[in-house]
Structure formats: C-alpha cells, structure tokens
Design an enzyme around this catalytic site. Sequence first.
Site, mmCIF file in Angstrom:
data_model
loop_
_atom_site.group_PDB
_atom_site.id
_atom_site.type_symbol
_atom_site.label_atom_id
_atom_site.label_comp_id
_atom_site.label_asym_id
_atom_site.label_seq_id
_atom_site.Cartn_x
_atom_site.Cartn_y
_atom_site.Cartn_z
ATOM 1 N N PHE A 34 -9.479 -21.917 -22.394
ATOM 2 C CA PHE A 34 -10.391 -21.695 -21.280
ATOM 3 C C PHE A 34 -9.640 -21.237 -20.037
ATOM 4 O O PHE A 34 -10.127 -20.411 -19.272
ATOM 5 C CB PHE A 34 -11.193 -22.968 -20.992
ATOM 6 C CG PHE A 34 -12.132 -23.337 -22.097
ATOM 7 C CD1 PHE A 34 -13.299 -22.623 -22.300
ATOM 8 C CD2 PHE A 34 -11.854 -24.391 -22.941
ATOM 9 C CE1 PHE A 34 -14.177 -22.948 -23.324
ATOM 10 C CE2 PHE A 34 -12.719 -24.727 -23.969
ATOM 11 C CZ PHE A 34 -13.882 -24.004 -24.160
ATOM 12 N N GLU A 35 -8.427 -21.772 -19.836
ATOM 13 C CA GLU A 35 -7.628 -21.337 -18.700
ATOM 14 C C GLU A 35 -7.233 -19.870 -18.863
ATOM 15 O O GLU A 35 -7.320 -19.080 -17.913
ATOM 16 C CB GLU A 35 -6.376 -22.195 -18.563
ATOM 17 C CG GLU A 35 -5.494 -21.796 -17.400
ATOM 18 C CD GLU A 35 -4.338 -22.749 -17.172
ATOM 19 O OE1 GLU A 35 -3.672 -22.619 -16.128
ATOM 20 O OE2 GLU A 35 -4.111 -23.625 -18.017
ATOM 21 N N ASP A 38 -17.109 -28.292 -18.352
ATOM 22 C CA ASP A 38 -18.196 -27.360 -18.055
ATOM 23 C C ASP A 38 -18.530 -27.431 -16.560
ATOM 24 O O ASP A 38 -18.840 -28.500 -16.046
ATOM 25 C CB ASP A 38 -19.421 -27.729 -18.887
ATOM 26 C CG ASP A 38 -20.477 -26.627 -18.918
ATOM 27 O OD1 ASP A 38 -20.610 -25.917 -17.902
ATOM 28 O OD2 ASP A 38 -21.159 -26.484 -19.943
ATOM 29 N N GLU A 51 -8.357 -38.097 -23.156
ATOM 30 C CA GLU A 51 -8.591 -36.680 -22.896
ATOM 31 C C GLU A 51 -10.054 -36.384 -23.178
ATOM 32 O O GLU A 51 -10.519 -36.565 -24.309
ATOM 33 C CB GLU A 51 -7.698 -35.804 -23.769
ATOM 34 C CG GLU A 51 -7.881 -34.317 -23.492
ATOM 35 C CD GLU A 51 -7.060 -33.415 -24.392
ATOM 36 O OE1 GLU A 51 -7.079 -32.193 -24.174
ATOM 37 O OE2 GLU A 51 -6.414 -33.927 -25.331
ATOM 38 N N ASP A 93 -11.265 -23.522 -13.274
ATOM 39 C CA ASP A 93 -11.066 -22.178 -12.748
ATOM 40 C C ASP A 93 -12.316 -21.700 -12.006
ATOM 41 O O ASP A 93 -12.422 -20.527 -11.658
ATOM 42 C CB ASP A 93 -10.716 -21.193 -13.870
ATOM 43 C CG ASP A 93 -11.877 -20.964 -14.816
ATOM 44 O OD1 ASP A 93 -12.568 -21.944 -15.153
ATOM 45 O OD2 ASP A 93 -12.116 -19.801 -15.221
ATOM 46 N N ASP A 129 -14.266 -35.329 -28.097
ATOM 47 C CA ASP A 129 -15.043 -34.102 -27.997
ATOM 48 C C ASP A 129 -16.244 -34.228 -28.926
ATOM 49 O O ASP A 129 -16.207 -34.964 -29.911
ATOM 50 C CB ASP A 129 -14.206 -32.877 -28.382
ATOM 51 C CG ASP A 129 -14.695 -31.604 -27.700
ATOM 52 O OD1 ASP A 129 -15.865 -31.230 -27.921
ATOM 53 O OD2 ASP A 129 -13.920 -30.981 -26.949
ATOM 54 N N LYS A 189 -25.194 -23.648 -12.174
ATOM 55 C CA LYS A 189 -26.506 -23.615 -11.521
ATOM 56 C C LYS A 189 -26.762 -24.936 -10.804
ATOM 57 O O LYS A 189 -26.476 -26.012 -11.322
ATOM 58 C CB LYS A 189 -27.599 -23.357 -12.555
ATOM 59 C CG LYS A 189 -27.523 -21.979 -13.200
ATOM 60 C CD LYS A 189 -28.639 -21.766 -14.202
ATOM 61 C CE LYS A 189 -28.543 -20.375 -14.838
ATOM 62 N NZ LYS A 189 -29.618 -20.148 -15.847
ATOM 63 N N THR A 205 -4.507 -23.708 -21.774
ATOM 64 C CA THR A 205 -5.631 -23.849 -22.684
ATOM 65 C C THR A 205 -6.345 -22.504 -22.853
ATOM 66 O O THR A 205 -6.170 -21.570 -22.068
ATOM 67 C CB THR A 205 -6.655 -24.875 -22.159
ATOM 68 O OG1 THR A 205 -7.330 -24.316 -21.023
ATOM 69 C CG2 THR A 205 -5.988 -26.178 -21.768
ATOM 70 N N ASP A 237 -19.240 -38.824 -27.408
ATOM 71 C CA ASP A 237 -19.308 -38.742 -25.952
ATOM 72 C C ASP A 237 -18.282 -39.667 -25.307
ATOM 73 O O ASP A 237 -18.351 -40.896 -25.451
ATOM 74 C CB ASP A 237 -20.729 -39.121 -25.513
ATOM 75 C CG ASP A 237 -20.966 -38.931 -24.030
ATOM 76 O OD1 ASP A 237 -20.034 -38.526 -23.311
ATOM 77 O OD2 ASP A 237 -22.099 -39.188 -23.581
#
Length: 216
Positions: A197-198, A125, A50, A161, A75, A129, A195, A102
Amino acid sequence: MSEIRTFHPRRGRVTTTQAEALRTLLPRYAVPEGRLDVATLFDGRPVVLEIGFGLGHATVEMAQADPGTGIVAADVHTPGVGRLLGEIEAHSLDNVRVLHGDAVELLRDRVDDGALAGVRAFFPDPWPKARHHKRRLVRQDLVALIAAKLRPGGVLHVATDWEPYAEAMVEVLDAEPLLRNAYDGWAPRLERPLTKFERQGVEKGHEVRDLVFVRR
C-alpha cells in the site's frame, strides 16, 4: 464500545495453496482461543499486535528482523491469511501468531490492560468520505482502547499516505491522555518495511506519514 466496523469485508480468490494453508496451518499458528496470555504466548517475549497485515510481506520481514518480539498479526482478508500462514511455515517463524478476524474485538474482549509492548497499524483504510470517518481505526474510542492495552512505554506506530487522515490521526492521538508523541510531530520512517500500500501511494505521489506514540 462502538460496534462500528473499521473494515469492509473484501472478497478475494483463495488459491489452492492458500486454502491448504488455512486448513492445515491455521490450527497450528492461530492465536489461542480465550484470554490472550501474553506471558506464555511467545515464551515470555514482548508481544506486538499488528492490525491489518494485507498479504503479510511486512509481517514476515519484521518477524525475521526481530526474533525477540512476538507478533500477533490480525486481518480479516482470507487470501492474505492463507499466504501469511504459508510464509510462517516456509521460514520456520516461531514469533508470529495469526488472528483471522477483527483485531478490535481481540483488544476489547481478550487482551488485558497493560499487556502489549506495541500496536502497529500500517496504512489502515482511510475511509475518506466524511460519512465513513466513524469507521476509521484511529478514532477517539479505539485509540483509548489501544492505549489501555499498552504497557507503560509501549508503542503505537501508525502510518498513512492519505494526508487528511494523517492530520486527523495527529488530532486524535494528541488528545489521548495516556499517550505522548515520541517525536516533535511526524516520526521518521524508521526501519519499517515497505508495504504494498505504501508503494502504491508513493507511485501516486502521496506523502507517507508515520506517527509514533508512547504509553505514559
């Protein structure tokens, strides 16, 4: 292999509880140093990586729901690592190991080709940009790396998303010869936990997209 980072190091306050977990539990639950021995890491259970677990809520849910699968949760965010360690201990989970670092370096330097049963990256992420697109996790060189580390039939499951990123993901994943789309386009949400973020994306009116690709 490119050395461009897929993440931006974030500063966050580490609570006393998280600091104590990092000190006392990380040595117990960390991924062992050196080459990742998938066959012995979880006593022969298939291993899923994950990438980016945030605070670890979804990781814990997935580990509890599927004790027959081992999860290597990676993470770079220190408070989240501390929190997940505490949850692993509190729930006596024997199928989660933590990488405070990482995940790309782990894949590149320490995982054998064909070793993993799956790779999950939920809401990485989007680097919206254009000049930052080279930092995206789902980009051509890293998808090729991930595909090589999956065993035949292994699954790459990603979700976002951010609509432009979702479209870019499809293009990149479709172009990888070692992978095939498990669905005709977008995948159903399946049993993936909700999650943070979701939830934030849904509250903003964003449409969540899942993609599931299988190693040929």
